[in-house]
Scaffold this motif. Structure first.
Motif, PDB file in Angstrom:
ATOM      1  N   ASP A   1       0.855  -1.181   0.000  1.00  0.00           N
ATOM      2  CA  ASP A   1       0.000   0.000   0.000  1.00  0.00           C
ATOM      3  C   ASP A   1       0.898   1.240   0.000  1.00  0.00           C
ATOM      4  N   TYR A   2       1.264   1.692  -1.208  1.00  0.00           N
ATOM      5  CA  TYR A   2       2.187   2.821  -1.317  1.00  0.00           C
ATOM      6  C   TYR A   2       1.551   4.149  -0.899  1.00  0.00           C
ATOM      7  N   ALA A   3       0.234   4.175  -0.731  1.00  0.00           N
ATOM      8  CA  ALA A   3      -0.417   5.397  -0.274  1.00  0.00           C
ATOM      9  C   ALA A   3      -0.290   5.585   1.230  1.00  0.00           C
ATOM     10  N   HIS A   4       0.136   4.555   1.946  1.00  0.00           N
ATOM     11  CA  HIS A   4       0.261   4.659   3.399  1.00  0.00           C
ATOM     12  C   HIS A   4       1.488   5.484   3.754  1.00  0.00           C
TER      13      HIS A   4
ATOM     14  N   GLU B   1       0.979 -17.118   9.817  1.00  0.00           N
ATOM     15  CA  GLU B   1      -0.330 -16.781   9.269  1.00  0.00           C
ATOM     16  C   GLU B   1      -1.037 -15.835  10.239  1.00  0.00           C
ATOM     17  N   LEU B   2      -1.507 -14.710   9.723  1.00  0.00           N
ATOM     18  CA  LEU B   2      -2.129 -13.682  10.548  1.00  0.00           C
ATOM     19  C   LEU B   2      -3.616 -13.591  10.244  1.00  0.00           C
ATOM     20  N   SER B   3      -4.426 -13.734  11.297  1.00  0.00           N
ATOM     21  CA  SER B   3      -5.872 -13.533  11.168  1.00  0.00           C
ATOM     22  C   SER B   3      -6.160 -12.069  11.489  1.00  0.00           C
ATOM     23  N   VAL B   4      -6.504 -11.313  10.473  1.00  0.00           N
ATOM     24  CA  VAL B   4      -6.614  -9.863  10.609  1.00  0.00           C
ATOM     25  C   VAL B   4      -7.998  -9.484  11.120  1.00  0.00           C
ATOM     26  N   ARG B   5      -8.019  -8.567  12.099  1.00  0.00           N
ATOM     27  CA  ARG B   5      -9.275  -8.038  12.600  1.00  0.00           C
ATOM     28  C   ARG B   5      -9.940  -7.163  11.537  1.00  0.00           C
ATOM     29  N   ALA B   6     -11.259  -7.025  11.657  1.00  0.00           N
ATOM     30  CA  ALA B   6     -11.996  -6.252  10.661  1.00  0.00           C
ATOM     31  C   ALA B   6     -11.615  -4.776  10.683  1.00  0.00           C
ATOM     32  N   ASP B   7     -11.208  -4.273  11.857  1.00  0.00           N
ATOM     33  CA  ASP B   7     -10.865  -2.860  11.957  1.00  0.00           C
ATOM     34  C   ASP B   7      -9.373  -2.610  11.807  1.00  0.00           C
ATOM     35  N   SER B   8      -8.645  -3.566  11.260  1.00  0.00           N
ATOM     36  CA  SER B   8      -7.214  -3.416  11.027  1.00  0.00           C
ATOM     37  C   SER B   8      -6.954  -3.307   9.530  1.00  0.00           C
ATOM     38  N   GLY B   9      -5.810  -2.716   9.190  1.00  0.00           N
ATOM     39  CA  GLY B   9      -5.465  -2.538   7.791  1.00  0.00           C
ATOM     40  C   GLY B   9      -4.264  -3.378   7.410  1.00  0.00           C
ATOM     41  N   VAL B  10      -4.318  -3.970   6.221  1.00  0.00           N
ATOM     42  CA  VAL B  10      -3.203  -4.752   5.691  1.00  0.00           C
ATOM     43  C   VAL B  10      -2.384  -3.837   4.797  1.00  0.00           C
ATOM     44  N   LEU B  11      -1.131  -3.580   5.175  1.00  0.00           N
ATOM     45  CA  LEU B  11      -0.274  -2.669   4.435  1.00  0.00           C
ATOM     46  C   LEU B  11       0.564  -3.370   3.372  1.00  0.00           C
TER      47      LEU B  11
ATOM     48  N   LEU C   1       4.859   3.767   3.978  1.00  0.00           N
ATOM     49  CA  LEU C   1       5.395   3.079   2.807  1.00  0.00           C
ATOM     50  C   LEU C   1       5.422   3.940   1.548  1.00  0.00           C
ATOM     51  N   GLU C   2       4.940   5.181   1.629  1.00  0.00           N
ATOM     52  CA  GLU C   2       4.889   6.003   0.427  1.00  0.00           C
ATOM     53  C   GLU C   2       6.275   6.349  -0.103  1.00  0.00           C
ATOM     54  N   LEU C   3       7.315   6.249   0.742  1.00  0.00           N
ATOM     55  CA  LEU C   3       8.671   6.508   0.281  1.00  0.00           C
ATOM     56  C   LEU C   3       9.052   5.587  -0.864  1.00  0.00           C
ATOM     57  N   PHE C   4       8.560   4.351  -0.856  1.00  0.00           N
ATOM     58  CA  PHE C   4       8.958   3.349  -1.844  1.00  0.00           C
ATOM     59  C   PHE C   4       8.154   3.445  -3.139  1.00  0.00           C
ATOM     60  N   SER C   5       7.252   4.415  -3.232  1.00  0.00           N
ATOM     61  CA  SER C   5       6.474   4.559  -4.459  1.00  0.00           C
ATOM     62  C   SER C   5       7.255   5.289  -5.541  1.00  0.00           C
ATOM     63  N   ALA C   6       8.285   6.042  -5.161  1.00  0.00           N
ATOM     64  CA  ALA C   6       9.072   6.784  -6.142  1.00  0.00           C
ATOM     65  C   ALA C   6      10.045   5.851  -6.855  1.00  0.00           C
ATOM     66  N   PRO C   7      10.420   6.173  -8.103  1.00  0.00           N
ATOM     67  CA  PRO C   7      11.389   5.335  -8.827  1.00  0.00           C
ATOM     68  C   PRO C   7      12.733   5.295  -8.103  1.00  0.00           C
ATOM     69  N   ARG C   8      13.373   4.140  -8.139  1.00  0.00           N
ATOM     70  CA  ARG C   8      14.696   3.923  -7.556  1.00  0.00           C
ATOM     71  C   ARG C   8      14.761   4.288  -6.070  1.00  0.00           C
ATOM     72  N   SER C   9      13.635   4.042  -5.359  1.00  0.00           N
ATOM     73  CA  SER C   9      13.609   4.315  -3.926  1.00  0.00           C
ATOM     74  C   SER C   9      13.635   3.040  -3.096  1.00  0.00           C
TER      75      SER C   9
ATOM     76  N   ALA D   1       1.375  -9.613   5.254  1.00  0.00           N
ATOM     77  CA  ALA D   1       2.767  -9.513   5.685  1.00  0.00           C
ATOM     78  C   ALA D   1       2.956  -8.424   6.741  1.00  0.00           C
ATOM     79  N   LEU D   2       2.242  -7.296   6.601  1.00  0.00           N
ATOM     80  CA  LEU D   2       2.350  -6.187   7.539  1.00  0.00           C
ATOM     81  C   LEU D   2       0.953  -5.656   7.799  1.00  0.00           C
ATOM     82  N   VAL D   3       0.586  -5.598   9.085  1.00  0.00           N
ATOM     83  CA  VAL D   3      -0.768  -5.222   9.481  1.00  0.00           C
ATOM     84  C   VAL D   3      -0.683  -4.090  10.503  1.00  0.00           C
ATOM     85  N   GLU D   4      -1.643  -3.172  10.444  1.00  0.00           N
ATOM     86  CA  GLU D   4      -1.663  -2.035  11.374  1.00  0.00           C
ATOM     87  C   GLU D   4      -3.053  -1.874  11.964  1.00  0.00           C
TER      88      GLU D   4
END
Length: 684
Positions: free
Chosen positions: A451-454, A478-488, A457-465, A497-500
């Motif tokens: 999720d490059y808009a987060h 294996e992660l069971s994600v809650r409904a009110d959590s976001g998967v990044l 993680l938005e730093l990695f959306s630019a070329p060669r970043s 892989a990364l949940v917030e």
């Protein structure tokens, strides 16, 4: 006159009806066949007189009746312009727009502006009304529409130029609103300003109501040179001193930039003040219509946040002759890494070293074993990393939960952990860790979705970043994600892989694999360093430090923890704060309102302190005027008048129509009179 339903004009085609009636209303010929005349030449019967229209007056009256009937259906009404042109007498509604930006303090601009405002009320009668509007970047009605001209005089006497910049748009829109709500027949606007070009931003909706008379009072000068300080930067470093100043002391290097808008070069003395004491003065030559830099020698400063100011002798525009800033030690993000009691050799080595070389921001990292973790270890931490250890239970767990609610971040990597997380954390943790996914046989998996808009993680959306997909992950939980959590981020098989999850003001983030090279080669990839820095800065709620703010802007304390850190209590709560302006005006800021923007209307040093903090012992907040206002380049008022008084564009809705069409029709509609006239003609 304008029409609310102009499409009914198509009904004018009905005017052809009476014309056709008159044309066909003629004597018809009768043909009689005579055999003895069959060999004669046939001549068509023509009657010129019968083909001409008869009763022309009757035809004109019938056409006029139909035209009036059509006009009645178009619902005509008188516009403001028509009402104004109908007569030159009547009571006046006048709006006086007075520019109070800081550029109006140049020379005698303000004195002339106040004189022009007084002249704008001198010719008003007892039946007229006037409203005084003060504007800079915002517009405020200083008086209600009033016939008491002495009240306007009292407000003028108490008004001074402020510290804001100039924008004409808000003032013009407020004037239009005041005039649209007026029931007086004559509308006028008097605009008093130095008419800076930077303040004029023409838009399609910027227009005064039709029929409004606009007059301008230009108080600018043809030649208005100015020397201003447009910026200043301060670099604070720790230095070792010997002799009487033995020990480690902080020193600061200050650089300021000056701009000259005049046609002649200027040489000026620039003074640096730190903690209220003048420390150095340098002479700087500033070229004509150019800029120059003033660089000061490193100076020793006390600990904590220090007030700094660069100034030049006052000229004709004093507001931009000083630049204020604060110098504070680079407050590092305090990180606590908790690892198992039987940790692997070098288990936290990669993440600890990655954080140790952080620059923007810097990180203060400490490592503790889970079996030796105490409540005191959590004090003042912006981020807690649980490296393959469960969320703490008992008193330590309760303390960490309270800190998370207050804003502390948690980054958990379950890894090889086989112990379930405590039940008290079930409602706070972003996920529930499950079985281990083993991808060692197919050379590991990869991070395939990010999720490059987060913000983390938005730093990695630019070329060669950096590309997180270059790392191989051999095992993950294996992660069971809650409904009110976001998967990044997700692995190539779709697994999280990364949940917030947001918990109060804090963040709880879970990384499905390990933070060393035990389950993944991510720590040895170049992307690991920025990846860890971004996660730690985001979860630790770090924001870029601001050494100054701009008058006319806002301050959101929830985004600037460096300003409130000194007031945070040991339990992580925040007391009620007070922000005191240079003028002495105070504003209370409760813990619940930290995220609400606070308007900064005054330039100078504001002081932020707790209710119980003595005056002068709080955190200084530097506010400067907008340097763009120092550009006194001029726009011709005639250009502004032409735009604001121009008629509405074709096909657009006239600016005189405010509210529902029925309201406008009730106020100025004339269709009943037109309909009565049409019916009278038809009856006649």
């Amino acid at each position: 006159m304008q029409l609310l339903a102009p499409w009914f004009l198509a009904g004018l085609a009905a005017l052809a009806v009476p014309v056709l009636i008159h044309l066909i209303n003629r004597e018809r010929k009768t043909v009689v066949e005579f055999p003895s005349l069959m060999f004669l030449q046939r001549i068509p019967y023509r009657s010129v007189r019968r083909q001409r229209l008869r009763h022309l007056l009757l035809l004109a009256l019938r056409c006029l009746a139909l035209a009036l009937l059509v006009m009645a259906f178009t619902r005509p009404y008188l516009s403001r312009r028509t009402a104004a042109l109908a007569g030159t007498s009547g009571a006046r509604e006048r709006v006086i727009l007075l520019d109070r930006s800081y550029s109006m303090a140049y020379g005698d601009h303000w004195t002339r502006a106040v004189a022009a405002a007084r002249a704008a009320t001198a010719d008003l009668t007892s039946n007229d009304r006037a409203t005084l509007v003060l504007f800079d970047e915002q517009a405020t009605a200083a008086t209600e529409p009033t016939g008491d001209h002495a009240r306007i005089e009292r407000v003028l006497a108490a008004t001074k130029p402020g510290d804001g910049g100039t924008l004409f748009g808000p003032a013009i829109k407020l004037a239009a609103q005041l005039l649209e709500g007026s029931n007086l027949p004559r509308h006028e606007v008097v605009m008093i300003s130095d008419f800076q070009r930077a303040a004029w931003r023409q838009t399609t909706d910027l227009r005064l109501p039709e029929g409004t008379a606009l007059r301008t009072a230009d108080v600018s000068q043809s030649d208005a040179p100015d020397l201003a300080i447009t910026s200043a930067s301060a670099d604070r470093d720790a230095a070792t001193h010997e002799g009487a100043d033995a020990g480690v002391r902080d020193r600061v290097t200050v650089t300021a930039r000056l701009a000259n808008t005049g046609a002649e070069a200027r040489r000026v003395d620039v003074t640096l003040s730190l903690a209220g004491r003048d420390v150095q003065t340098v002479a700087v030559a500033v070229p004509a219509r150019g800029s120059a830099q003033a660089r000061f020698a490193p100076a020793v400063v006390p600990a904590g946040a220090v007030r700094g100011e660069v100034r030049i002798p006052h000229d004709r525009l004093p507001a931009d002759d000083a630049w204020r800033f604060t110098v504070a030690a680079d407050e590092a993000v305090r990180v606590l890494i908790v690892e198992p009691a039987n940790a692997r050799a070098g288990q936290s080595l990669f993440v600890r070293r990655a954080l140790a070389i952080g620059d923007q921001p810097t990180f203060d990292v400490e490592v503790r074993r889970a079996d030796a973790l105490t409540v005191a270890d959590l004090s003042g931490r912006a981020l807690v990393v649980l490296n393959e250890v469960p969320f703490p239970a008992g008193v330590v767990g309760a303390r960490l939960r309270a800190l998370v609610e207050a804003g502390t971040g948690v980054l958990a990597a379950p890894g090889t952990l086989n112990v379930a997380w405590p039940a008290a954390w079930a409602s706070l943790a972003a996920v529930k860790a499950g079985a281990v996914t083993d991808r060692t046989r197919d050379a590991g998996g990869a991070i395939a979705s990010v999720d490059y808009a987060h913000p983390a993680l938005e730093l990695f959306s630019a070329p060669r970043s950096g590309d997180l997909g270059t790392a191989r992950v051999f095992r993950w939980r294996e992660l069971s994600v809650r409904a009110d959590s976001g998967v990044l981020a997700r692995f190539d098989d779709g697994a999280p892989a990364l949940v917030e999850r947001a918990v109060g003001r804090g963040k709880v983030m879970v990384w499905a694999s390990s933070l060393d090279d035990y389950w993944t080669d991510l720590p040895v990839q170049p992307v690991f360093l920025p990846f860890v820095h971004q996660l730690a800065a985001y979860a630790g709620r770090w924001t870029e430090r601001r050494s100054w703010f701009t008058a006319g802007g806002t301050l959101e304390l929830a985004r600037h923890g460096e300003l409130t850190a000194m007031f945070q209590r040991a339990d992580g709560t925040m007391p009620t704060l007070v922000l005191e302006a240079p003028s002495g005006a105070r504003r209370r800021i409760t813990p619940d309102s930290l995220s609400r923007p606070v308007a900064l209307t005054e330039a100078g040093f504001h002081e932020l302190r707790a209710i119980e903090t003595p005056v002068g012992s709080g955190r200084p907040v530097a506010v400067n005027v907008d340097p763009a206002e120092a550009d006194l380049s001029h726009v011709d008022p005639v250009e502004i008048v032409a735009v604001l008084t121009a008629p509405a564009p074709p096909g657009g809705v006239a600016s005189t129509i405010t509210g529902a069409p029925d309201d406008t029709e009730r106020q100025r509609g004339i269709w009943p009179l037109v309909l009565v006239a049409a019916l009278a003609l038809l009856v006649g």
